[in-house]
Write a protein that holds these residues in place. Structure first.
Motif, PDB file in Angstrom:
ATOM      1  N   THR A 186     -24.609 -23.214   9.188  1.00  0.00           N
ATOM      2  CA  THR A 186     -23.199 -22.877   9.367  1.00  0.00           C
ATOM      3  C   THR A 186     -22.832 -21.727   8.433  1.00  0.00           C
ATOM      4  O   THR A 186     -23.230 -21.711   7.268  1.00  0.00           O
ATOM      5  N   TYR A 187     -22.092 -20.780   8.977  1.00  0.00           N
ATOM      6  CA  TYR A 187     -21.709 -19.603   8.199  1.00  0.00           C
ATOM      7  C   TYR A 187     -20.213 -19.361   8.318  1.00  0.00           C
ATOM      8  O   TYR A 187     -19.622 -19.553   9.384  1.00  0.00           O
ATOM      9  N   LEU A 188     -19.632 -18.916   7.226  1.00  0.00           N
ATOM     10  CA  LEU A 188     -18.229 -18.564   7.166  1.00  0.00           C
ATOM     11  C   LEU A 188     -18.141 -17.071   6.900  1.00  0.00           C
ATOM     12  O   LEU A 188     -18.758 -16.563   5.967  1.00  0.00           O
ATOM     13  N   LEU A 189     -17.391 -16.348   7.739  1.00  0.00           N
ATOM     14  CA  LEU A 189     -17.274 -14.896   7.630  1.00  0.00           C
ATOM     15  C   LEU A 189     -15.799 -14.539   7.473  1.00  0.00           C
ATOM     16  O   LEU A 189     -14.958 -15.066   8.194  1.00  0.00           O
ATOM     17  N   LEU A 190     -15.493 -13.637   6.538  1.00  0.00           N
ATOM     18  CA  LEU A 190     -14.106 -13.327   6.229  1.00  0.00           C
ATOM     19  C   LEU A 190     -13.875 -11.828   6.136  1.00  0.00           C
ATOM     20  O   LEU A 190     -14.664 -11.106   5.518  1.00  0.00           O
ATOM     21  N   ASP A 191     -12.759 -11.375   6.729  1.00  0.00           N
ATOM     22  CA  ASP A 191     -12.326  -9.985   6.656  1.00  0.00           C
ATOM     23  C   ASP A 191     -10.857  -9.965   6.249  1.00  0.00           C
ATOM     24  O   ASP A 191      -9.992 -10.406   7.001  1.00  0.00           O
ATOM     25  N   THR A 192     -10.575  -9.460   5.030  1.00  0.00           N
ATOM     26  CA  THR A 192      -9.207  -9.375   4.532  1.00  0.00           C
ATOM     27  C   THR A 192      -8.798  -7.915   4.320  1.00  0.00           C
ATOM     28  O   THR A 192      -7.968  -7.616   3.475  1.00  0.00           O
ATOM     29  N   SER A 193      -9.370  -7.018   5.093  1.00  0.00           N
ATOM     30  CA  SER A 193      -9.139  -5.583   4.895  1.00  0.00           C
ATOM     31  C   SER A 193      -7.829  -5.075   5.501  1.00  0.00           C
ATOM     32  O   SER A 193      -7.430  -3.950   5.238  1.00  0.00           O
ATOM     33  N   THR A 194      -7.178  -5.889   6.321  1.00  0.00           N
ATOM     34  CA  THR A 194      -5.915  -5.507   6.955  1.00  0.00           C
ATOM     35  C   THR A 194      -4.911  -6.655   6.780  1.00  0.00           C
ATOM     36  O   THR A 194      -5.310  -7.761   6.388  1.00  0.00           O
ATOM     37  N   LEU A 227      -8.726  -6.554   0.096  1.00  0.00           N
ATOM     38  CA  LEU A 227     -10.149  -6.667  -0.221  1.00  0.00           C
ATOM     39  C   LEU A 227     -10.356  -7.327  -1.574  1.00  0.00           C
ATOM     40  O   LEU A 227     -11.222  -8.192  -1.739  1.00  0.00           O
ATOM     41  N   ARG A 228      -9.570  -6.926  -2.546  1.00  0.00           N
ATOM     42  CA  ARG A 228      -9.719  -7.477  -3.891  1.00  0.00           C
ATOM     43  C   ARG A 228      -9.491  -8.991  -3.885  1.00  0.00           C
ATOM     44  O   ARG A 228     -10.274  -9.747  -4.463  1.00  0.00           O
ATOM     45  N   ILE A 229      -8.444  -9.453  -3.210  1.00  0.00           N
ATOM     46  CA  ILE A 229      -8.156 -10.885  -3.159  1.00  0.00           C
ATOM     47  C   ILE A 229      -9.244 -11.632  -2.384  1.00  0.00           C
ATOM     48  O   ILE A 229      -9.796 -12.630  -2.854  1.00  0.00           O
ATOM     49  N   GLY A 230      -9.562 -11.152  -1.185  1.00  0.00           N
ATOM     50  CA  GLY A 230     -10.555 -11.838  -0.353  1.00  0.00           C
ATOM     51  C   GLY A 230     -11.926 -11.930  -1.011  1.00  0.00           C
ATOM     52  O   GLY A 230     -12.560 -12.990  -1.011  1.00  0.00           O
ATOM     53  N   LEU A 231     -12.377 -10.831  -1.585  1.00  0.00           N
ATOM     54  CA  LEU A 231     -13.704 -10.838  -2.209  1.00  0.00           C
ATOM     55  C   LEU A 231     -13.722 -11.682  -3.473  1.00  0.00           C
ATOM     56  O   LEU A 231     -14.710 -12.384  -3.739  1.00  0.00           O
ATOM     57  N   VAL A 262     -20.208  -9.725  -4.424  1.00  0.00           N
ATOM     58  CA  VAL A 262     -19.943  -8.639  -3.486  1.00  0.00           C
ATOM     59  C   VAL A 262     -18.804  -7.801  -4.048  1.00  0.00           C
ATOM     60  O   VAL A 262     -17.742  -8.315  -4.399  1.00  0.00           O
ATOM     61  N   LEU A 263     -19.043  -6.502  -4.134  1.00  0.00           N
ATOM     62  CA  LEU A 263     -18.028  -5.572  -4.612  1.00  0.00           C
ATOM     63  C   LEU A 263     -17.413  -4.829  -3.432  1.00  0.00           C
ATOM     64  O   LEU A 263     -18.092  -4.543  -2.442  1.00  0.00           O
ATOM     65  N   PRO A 264     -16.128  -4.491  -3.528  1.00  0.00           N
ATOM     66  CA  PRO A 264     -15.460  -3.822  -2.408  1.00  0.00           C
ATOM     67  C   PRO A 264     -15.848  -2.366  -2.271  1.00  0.00           C
ATOM     68  O   PRO A 264     -16.279  -1.719  -3.226  1.00  0.00           O
ATOM     69  N   GLU A 265     -15.675  -1.856  -1.067  1.00  0.00           N
ATOM     70  CA  GLU A 265     -15.862  -0.442  -0.739  1.00  0.00           C
ATOM     71  C   GLU A 265     -14.506   0.034  -0.227  1.00  0.00           C
ATOM     72  O   GLU A 265     -14.161  -0.209   0.931  1.00  0.00           O
TER      73      GLU A 265
END
Length: 120
Positions: A2-10, A71-75, A114-117
């Protein structure tokens, strides 16, 4: 697995939950409530999937480019969850980030942090 994937870029955040080869996608309008509600929303997704963070085999995150604060919060949250629960975490960029993150997790990769880009 099982994998959890997250995108908080928007302002519209996206979570994908993958069990075996089935993927369920969720999204919510986070706007300025991301920091306050991100853990609650992750818990709600896991509950809908009849899972818990203890059953997650790996975490994939979109590391950018995108919103500096999002990104900062999500990562930060996902790096903390991965470390505290001893779950592998990988970060990817680009339109096919989910495919690449899942591939890396399946191969046993772990970025540890993981660091943000942010982009330009």
């Amino acid at each position: 697995m099982t994998y959890l994937l997250l995108d908080t870029s928007t302002p519209v955040c996206r979570i994908s939950f993958v069990r075996d080869e089935t993927q369920h996608d969720y999204s919510w309008q986070a706007d300025r409530t991301l920091a306050k509600n991100i853990l609650t929303y992750i818990d709600e997704v896991l509950t809908r999937e009849n899972e818990s963070i203890a059953t997650v085999s790996g975490i994939g995150v979109f590391r950018g480019p995108g919103s500096f604060t999002g990104l900062r919060i999500g990562l930060t949250v996902m790096n903390t969850v991965a470390t505290s629960e001893d779950i592998p975490i990988v970060g990817e960029i680009g339109d096919d980030w989910i495919v690449r993150a899942l591939s890396r997790l399946t191969e046993g990769d772990n970025d540890k942090i993981v660091l943000p880009e942010y982009g330009s």
